[in-house]
Write a protein that holds these residues in place. Sequence first.
Motif, PDB file in Angstrom:
ATOM      1  N   UNK A 365       0.816  -1.208   0.000  1.00 32.10           N
ATOM      2  CA  UNK A 365       0.000   0.000   0.000  1.00 32.10           C
ATOM      3  C   UNK A 365       0.854   1.265   0.000  1.00 32.10           C
ATOM      4  N   UNK A 366       1.922   1.267   0.775  1.00 28.47           N
ATOM      5  CA  UNK A 366       2.806   2.444   0.810  1.00 28.47           C
ATOM      6  C   UNK A 366       3.429   2.677  -0.561  1.00 28.47           C
ATOM      7  N   UNK A 367       3.836   1.598  -1.215  1.00 27.52           N
ATOM      8  CA  UNK A 367       4.411   1.713  -2.558  1.00 27.52           C
ATOM      9  C   UNK A 367       3.373   2.247  -3.537  1.00 27.52           C
ATOM     10  N   UNK A 368       2.151   1.760  -3.390  1.00 30.68           N
ATOM     11  CA  UNK A 368       1.054   2.200  -4.255  1.00 30.68           C
ATOM     12  C   UNK A 368       0.842   3.705  -4.112  1.00 30.68           C
ATOM     13  N   UNK A 369       0.724   4.185  -2.882  1.00 24.64           N
ATOM     14  CA  UNK A 369       0.452   5.598  -2.642  1.00 24.64           C
ATOM     15  C   UNK A 369       1.612   6.480  -3.089  1.00 24.64           C
ATOM     16  N   UNK A 370       2.822   5.983  -2.950  1.00 28.66           N
ATOM     17  CA  UNK A 370       3.993   6.761  -3.366  1.00 28.66           C
ATOM     18  C   UNK A 370       3.999   6.976  -4.876  1.00 28.66           C
ATOM     19  N   UNK A 371       3.483   6.005  -5.622  1.00 35.11           N
ATOM     20  CA  UNK A 371       3.491   6.116  -7.078  1.00 35.11           C
ATOM     21  C   UNK A 371       2.213   6.665  -7.676  1.00 35.11           C
ATOM     22  N   UNK A 372       1.210   6.966  -6.826  1.00 39.13           N
ATOM     23  CA  UNK A 372      -0.084   7.419  -7.316  1.00 39.13           C
ATOM     24  C   UNK A 372      -0.071   8.942  -7.413  1.00 39.13           C
ATOM     25  N   UNK A 373      -0.162   9.451  -8.635  1.00 46.37           N
ATOM     26  CA  UNK A 373      -0.122  10.891  -8.833  1.00 46.37           C
ATOM     27  C   UNK A 373      -1.453  11.536  -8.462  1.00 46.37           C
ATOM     28  N   UNK A 374      -1.430  12.819  -8.081  1.00 48.61           N
ATOM     29  CA  UNK A 374      -2.672  13.515  -7.724  1.00 48.61           C
ATOM     30  C   UNK A 374      -3.688  13.446  -8.864  1.00 48.61           C
ATOM     31  N   UNK A 375      -4.955  13.257  -8.506  1.00 44.56           N
ATOM     32  CA  UNK A 375      -6.006  13.204  -9.508  1.00 44.56           C
ATOM     33  C   UNK A 375      -6.188  11.851 -10.151  1.00 44.56           C
ATOM     34  N   UNK A 376      -5.413  10.872  -9.719  1.00 45.82           N
ATOM     35  CA  UNK A 376      -5.527   9.540 -10.303  1.00 45.82           C
ATOM     36  C   UNK A 376      -6.131   8.575  -9.294  1.00 45.82           C
ATOM     37  N   UNK A 377      -7.443   8.518  -9.238  1.00 46.64           N
ATOM     38  CA  UNK A 377      -8.089   7.474  -8.468  1.00 46.64           C
ATOM     39  C   UNK A 377      -8.232   7.755  -6.992  1.00 46.64           C
ATOM     40  N   UNK A 378      -9.036   8.773  -6.646  1.00 48.83           N
ATOM     41  CA  UNK A 378      -9.237   9.099  -5.232  1.00 48.83           C
ATOM     42  C   UNK A 378      -9.917   7.967  -4.478  1.00 48.83           C
ATOM     43  N   UNK A 379     -10.769   7.191  -5.167  1.00 49.24           N
ATOM     44  CA  UNK A 379     -11.492   6.109  -4.495  1.00 49.24           C
ATOM     45  C   UNK A 379     -10.532   5.048  -3.988  1.00 49.24           C
ATOM     46  N   UNK A 380      -9.607   4.590  -4.842  1.00 50.14           N
ATOM     47  CA  UNK A 380      -8.702   3.542  -4.351  1.00 50.14           C
ATOM     48  C   UNK A 380      -7.555   4.097  -3.513  1.00 50.14           C
ATOM     49  N   UNK A 381      -7.221   5.393  -3.670  1.00 45.07           N
ATOM     50  CA  UNK A 381      -6.270   6.001  -2.737  1.00 45.07           C
ATOM     51  C   UNK A 381      -6.898   6.038  -1.344  1.00 45.07           C
ATOM     52  N   UNK A 382      -8.195   6.385  -1.297  1.00 49.16           N
ATOM     53  CA  UNK A 382      -8.906   6.345  -0.022  1.00 49.16           C
ATOM     54  C   UNK A 382      -8.967   4.942   0.538  1.00 49.16           C
ATOM     55  N   UNK A 383      -9.175   3.959  -0.342  1.00 48.66           N
ATOM     56  CA  UNK A 383      -9.182   2.558   0.095  1.00 48.66           C
ATOM     57  C   UNK A 383      -7.856   2.129   0.676  1.00 48.66           C
ATOM     58  N   UNK A 384      -6.765   2.617   0.070  1.00 48.30           N
ATOM     59  CA  UNK A 384      -5.427   2.271   0.574  1.00 48.30           C
ATOM     60  C   UNK A 384      -5.221   2.843   1.979  1.00 48.30           C
TER      61      UNK A 384
END
Length: 473
Positions: A365-384
């Motif tokens: 999850x930490x790796x996912x959030x580190x690579x997730x750019x702003x505006x790309x998938x708030x729903x699954x960023x929230x899930x993480x």
Amino acid sequence: MAATSRATTDGDEAPGRTDPEREEAQGAPAAIGRRVRRLRKERELTQRQLAEPAYTAAYVSTLEAGKVRPSEAALRHIAERLGVAHEELATGRPTHIATALRMELADAQRTLAVEDAADARAAYEQVLGRAEEYGLTQERAAALVGLGECALETGDLAEALARFEAAEHALADEPLPVRARAVRGRAVAHFLAGELRYSCYLLESAIDELNMSGLHDPGALLQLYTASIAPYMDMGAHARAAQAAELALALVPQVSDPALVATMHRAVARTLLAEGRVDAAQASLARAAELYQQLQIRTELAHCHWMRGYVWAQHDDLVRAETELRTAHSMLVSKRAALYVSQVEVELADVLRRRGKPAEAAELLESLLAGLQPGRGAVHAGGAHRLLGLIAETAGDAEAAELHYATALSLLEQTGAAGDLADICRLLGDLLRSEGRTEAALNAYRTGLGHRAEPGTTTLGPAPARPPFGPWA
């Protein structure tokens, strides 16, 4: 936005021209004159040789200077003498270019289905440039939609929106069924960006326009109903999702495109699962997977494995769930489908957490959030963040858990994902209550109840009208 168009061989291309303007320019006397002169010189003919026996060298000279618009008879005579098709001389457009570009579009679509999105993007860019060069509106729009779909796969939602909007603009004078794929793409991009309400608005507006205007195109309706299921479900509007699934299923006998039918079966499986109809959901996924396998559409096949993993996770068969999700993850990584990879990683991390592997889940999850750019998938960023909060709370780190829950709540409030919001509020309330912070816990619970009251309020108006055909007609 669109790729920069190349100049035509005649040099009469101007940046920013619309397709009708471009077509008019290519058929203008000056453009025709330049083509005649270029082709005559390539064939080493004199003006007299080109003109005889029907015309004079002076007429050809005037024509090449762009001072006269040739008649149809003159164009056909000169085209025959030059050994080119009349259409190519009149418009600058090679014979059968539209057919050739449609074949290239089909090849690009196949590349996107089975290979890397970057390769498909290059193919679509090439088609786009040639379609713009020759003023071919339909082929240009199809290339723009293809580029939008490439951007969706790689997670570049801003580019995807720009491409789909450009395609809609190019097709502005066409009926809605012709624009349906671009409309669907734009709605999906907004959905993946977490703009669930606006995604539903776009789809519902298009569905109503089709149903109320007499444009009863089953394929277009199937695309739009199918695309609406996911945002409805995430908003907690399960009744509308179920209705969309019902209408989509009824349209299937009238649709010949197996890819559309497969996508419908995959989407409908989610509504069946929400209704507790697990066997029916599994059967729907099996049908979708069978069609995707036949069509060799790897990204969508990966989505079927992903959904199967979700089904097994919901029924606590975590070993099977992990296997399916890892299969989906591997397939999507190989396709470089960045945004979808992130979504699957959230599901996989949840399974790992439930299997007693919190450290592995947290690392993912930490790796996912580190690579997730702003505006790309708030729903699954929230899930993480929700999952990281659960992991932290289990480990006894209440401060970290509260921070993750609050972050998840902030992200999800932007999306209108009612069910997820209510769940986060419950988790946050329980955490605060366990620490003796009763008033703060009550506020969190009240917020959650408020979100629970919202499901179904997806737009400012009523649900879309049913098509005036089908078993309900």
